[in-house]
Design an enzyme around this catalytic site. Structure first.
Site, PDB file in Angstrom:
ATOM      1  CG  HIS A   4     -10.157 -15.441   4.289  1.00 32.55           C
ATOM      2  ND1 HIS A   4      -9.715 -16.331   5.251  1.00 32.55           N
ATOM      3  CD2 HIS A   4     -10.914 -16.175   3.434  1.00 32.55           C
ATOM      4  CE1 HIS A   4     -10.171 -17.541   4.976  1.00 32.55           C
ATOM      5  NE2 HIS A   4     -10.918 -17.473   3.881  1.00 32.55           N
ATOM      6  CG  HIS A  19     -13.685 -17.895  -0.605  1.00 29.11           C
ATOM      7  ND1 HIS A  19     -12.762 -18.895  -0.776  1.00 29.11           N
ATOM      8  CD2 HIS A  19     -13.764 -17.679   0.735  1.00 29.11           C
ATOM      9  CE1 HIS A  19     -12.312 -19.285   0.410  1.00 29.11           C
ATOM     10  NE2 HIS A  19     -12.900 -18.563   1.348  1.00 29.11           N
ATOM     11  NE  ARG A  30     -17.692 -18.929  -3.641  1.00 32.93           N
ATOM     12  CZ  ARG A  30     -17.285 -19.582  -2.566  1.00 32.93           C
ATOM     13  NH1 ARG A  30     -16.161 -20.285  -2.577  1.00 32.93           N
ATOM     14  NH2 ARG A  30     -18.013 -19.568  -1.464  1.00 32.93           N
ATOM     15  CG  ASN A  53     -15.450 -25.168   7.934  1.00 33.12           C
ATOM     16  OD1 ASN A  53     -15.219 -25.244   9.137  1.00 33.12           O
ATOM     17  ND2 ASN A  53     -14.831 -25.918   7.037  1.00 33.12           N
ATOM     18  CG  ASP A  90     -14.163 -17.237   5.168  1.00 32.28           C
ATOM     19  OD1 ASP A  90     -13.933 -17.436   3.953  1.00 32.28           O
ATOM     20  OD2 ASP A  90     -14.381 -18.158   5.979  1.00 32.28           O
ATOM     21  CG  HIS A 113     -22.302 -20.570  -1.166  1.00 36.21           C
ATOM     22  ND1 HIS A 113     -21.461 -21.385  -1.868  1.00 36.21           N
ATOM     23  CD2 HIS A 113     -21.750 -20.454   0.076  1.00 36.21           C
ATOM     24  CE1 HIS A 113     -20.438 -21.763  -1.109  1.00 36.21           C
ATOM     25  NE2 HIS A 113     -20.590 -21.202   0.077  1.00 36.21           N
ATOM     26  N   GLY A 157     -20.601 -20.933   4.366  1.00 31.53           N
ATOM     27  CA  GLY A 157     -20.104 -19.599   4.027  1.00 31.53           C
ATOM     28  C   GLY A 157     -21.185 -18.552   3.914  1.00 31.53           C
TER      29      GLY A 157
HETATM   30 ZN   LIG Z   1     -11.290 -21.198   5.582  1.00 26.75          ZN
END
Ligand SMILES: [Zn+2]
Length: 421
Positions: free
Chosen positions: A56, A58, A60, A273, A300, A304, A319
Site C-alpha cells: 500500500h 501512493h 503520485r 485517513n 499507506d 504531500h 496522509g
Molecule cells: Zn486508504
C-alpha cells in the site's frame, strides 16, 4: 559477476542463524556455502531478510509529481528495505482503462524496486460505474482498489465482488462510508473536542466493513480490508474469519504506534485517513496482528508537500510518509522491547503479503529465487531525519525519534538499490 553478503544473520529453516548469501546473475545461488566471490560485502552481523513487501503506497505519478514521483517513491521504498510495492491508482489520469493502465505499467518500470499496480474499481474512482475488470486484469492489474475513497453504493460493490470472484482477483477496500464521516479531520473523541475540530466516528469504517463482509460472503471474493483501524472492525473480521469468509486485512505502522492522545496541538503531521484512533483501538490493532486477525503490515505511504501539510488539521490533505521508517520504528517499539518476536515482524512485512496475494519469487530467501534482499542494522541507534528521506514528502510525525533497525543495504534482482553511506 557474483556477490557475497558475508557475516550477516537471518531467519532460516525455523531459526536465526549466521548467514552468508551468495548471489549470481541476480539470483540467490547459495546460502551458507560460499566463502568467496567477485565482490564481497561484510555485513558485520547485521540482519538479512527477504526484501520487504509493502502492498500500500501512493507514488503520485502521473498527476501529483510535486508530492512524489515513481523514482522518488520507489527510492524511498528501497531506503526502507522494501523491494516490492503495491501502488494505488488515485492518479491523474486514473488508469481505469487498458490503454491508460498499460501506460502506467510502462512508467512504473523506471522504479528502483518492483512495482505492482492496483487498478481502480470504478471509472475515475467515482464509485458509480465499474471498470472493465477483465480488461484491466489482462493488462496486468495486481488487485483492484478505489483506495482514498469508500464505495458507498452497495449495488456497485456487489457487482464488483461478483465479477472479481469470477476473475479470482482481490478487492482491496478503503472501507469508509462517506455519509458517516461527519467531515471529520481526526478521530471523534476528547482530542477532537479539545482542539475544536470535527471528528470521524468509528462507525464510518466499521459499518462499511460489516456490509462488505456480507457481500463478500455471498460472492466468495477475496475481500482485503486496507488500513483497518477500529476495534469493532477487527472484531468483525475476527468473526468473519472464524466463519470461513475469505477476508484478509492490513494495518499501518502509525495505527500500531500512535493514537489520538498523541495529537497535542493543531499539527497536520498527525492527519491521515483513517485517522489515529483511540488508545483502545490502537491496542486492538496490536492484539489483532498478534492473534492472526490482521494479516500484514502496509505503510499507506502518502507523501504531500511541506506547504500542504502546514495548512493545519482543517485544511491539509490526509496522509503521512511511511516507507523509510516502518521497519525501524516497529522494530524499536515492538521487537527490541520483547513484545513481538523478530521473525513475526519480518513475516508481517514480507512473507504474509506473498502468501495472501499469491506473489511468486518474492518474500523469501530461497536458492534460485531473484535476490531481493534487505539488510538492517539492529545494533546502532539512528535519529529519524527528514533530510535523509529519499521521498519528496517529509510529512511524518516520527521526525526526531531515535530508532534501531535502519536499512544498511537493499538489493533487487541482485542489484544494489540502496546502500547506507
Ligand atoms: Zn486508504
Amino acid at each position: 559477476m557474483s556477490l557475497l553478503l558475508k557475516n550477516g544473520f537471518g531467519y532460516l529453516a525455523g531459526k536465526f542463524q549466521d548467514l552468508n548469501v551468495l548471489i549470481e546473475n541476480g539470483r540467490v545461488e547459495s546460502l551458507n556455502q560460499a566463502t568467496t566471490a567477485d565482490n564481497i560485502i561484510d555485513l558485520q552481523h547485521a540482519l538479512i531478510t527477504p526484501g520487504l513487501i509493502d502492498v500500500h503506497v501512493h507514488l503520485r505519478e502521473p498527476g501529483f509529481t510535486n508530492k512524489e514521483t515513481i523514482k522518488t517513491g520507489s527510492s524511498a521504498a528501497a531506503h526502507g528495505g522494501f523491494t516490492t510495492i503495491g501502488a494505488m491508482a488515485n492518479l491523474n489520469p486514473v488508469p481505469d482503462n487498458a490503454q491508460q493502465f498499460s501506460q502506467q505499467i510502462k512508467l512504473n518500470q523506471s522504479g528502483a524496486v518492483k512495482i505492482k499496480q492496483y487498478a481502480p474499481v470504478t471509472k475515475q474512482r467515482q464509485g458509480q460505474a465499474c471498470v472493465n475488470f477483465g480488461e484491466l486484469k489482462n493488462a496486468g492489474a495486481f488487485a483492484f482498489s478505489d483506495d482514498g475513497s469508500g464505495i458507498d453504493n452497495a449495488r456497485v460493490m456487489f457487482e464488483t465482488m461478483q465479477q472479481l470472484a469470477h476473475l479470482h482477483m482481490p478487492l482491496c477496500d478503503h472501507a469508509q462510508d462517506m455519509n458517516l464521516t461527519n467531515a471529520g479531520v481526526i478521530n471523534a473523541g476528547p482530542t477532537a473536542q479539545k482542539l475544536g475540530v470535527p471528528g470521524v466516528n468509528n462507525v464510518s469504517e466499521t459499518a462499511q466493513i460489516a456490509r462488505n463482509l456480507v457481500l463478500a460472503q455471498a460472492t466468495g471474493v477475496h475481500y482485503h480490508v486496507c488500513h483497518v483501524s477500529t476495534k469493532e472492525s477487527i472484531e468483525l473480521i475476527r468473526i468473519a474469519k472464524a466463519n470461513g469468509i475469505n477476508v484478509t486485512c492490513e494495518v499501518t505502522p502509525h495505527h500500531l504506534l500512535l493514537d489520538d492522545t498523541d495529537i497535542v496541538e493543531d499539527n497536520a503531521q498527525f492527519k491521515m485517513n483513517p485517522p489515529l484512533r483511540s488508545q483502545e483501538d490502537r491496542l486492538a490493532c496490536v492484539a489483532g496482528l498478534m492473534d492472526g486477525t490482521i494479516d500484514l503490515i502496509a505503510t499507506d505511504h502518502a507523501p504531500h508537500t511541506d506547504r500542504e501539510k502546514q495548512l493545519g488539521l482543517l485544511e491539509s490533505p490526509n496522509g503521512i510518509v511511511g516507507s523509510e521508517t516502518a521497519f525501524a520504528l516497529l522494530y524499536t517499539k515492538f521487537v527490541k522491547t520483547g513484545i513481538w518476536p523478530l521473525e513475526n515482524l519480518i513475516e508481517w512485512m514480507s512473507g504474509a503479503a506473498k502468501r495472501i496475494f499469491k506473489l511468486t519469487n518474492v518474500g523469501q530467501l530461497k536458492i534460485g529465487d531473484p535476490a531481493d534482499v534487505a539488510v538492517f542494522d539492529l545494533e546502532h541507534a539512528a535519529t529519524i531525519d527528514a533530510g535523509q528521506f529519499l521521498s519528496k514528502g517529509h510529512n511524518s510525525p516520527f521526525i526526531g525519534q531515535q530508532v534501531y533497525g535502519m536499512t544498511v543495504l537493499t538489493l533487487v534482482n541482485g542489484q544494489v538499490v540502496y546502500r547506507r553511506k
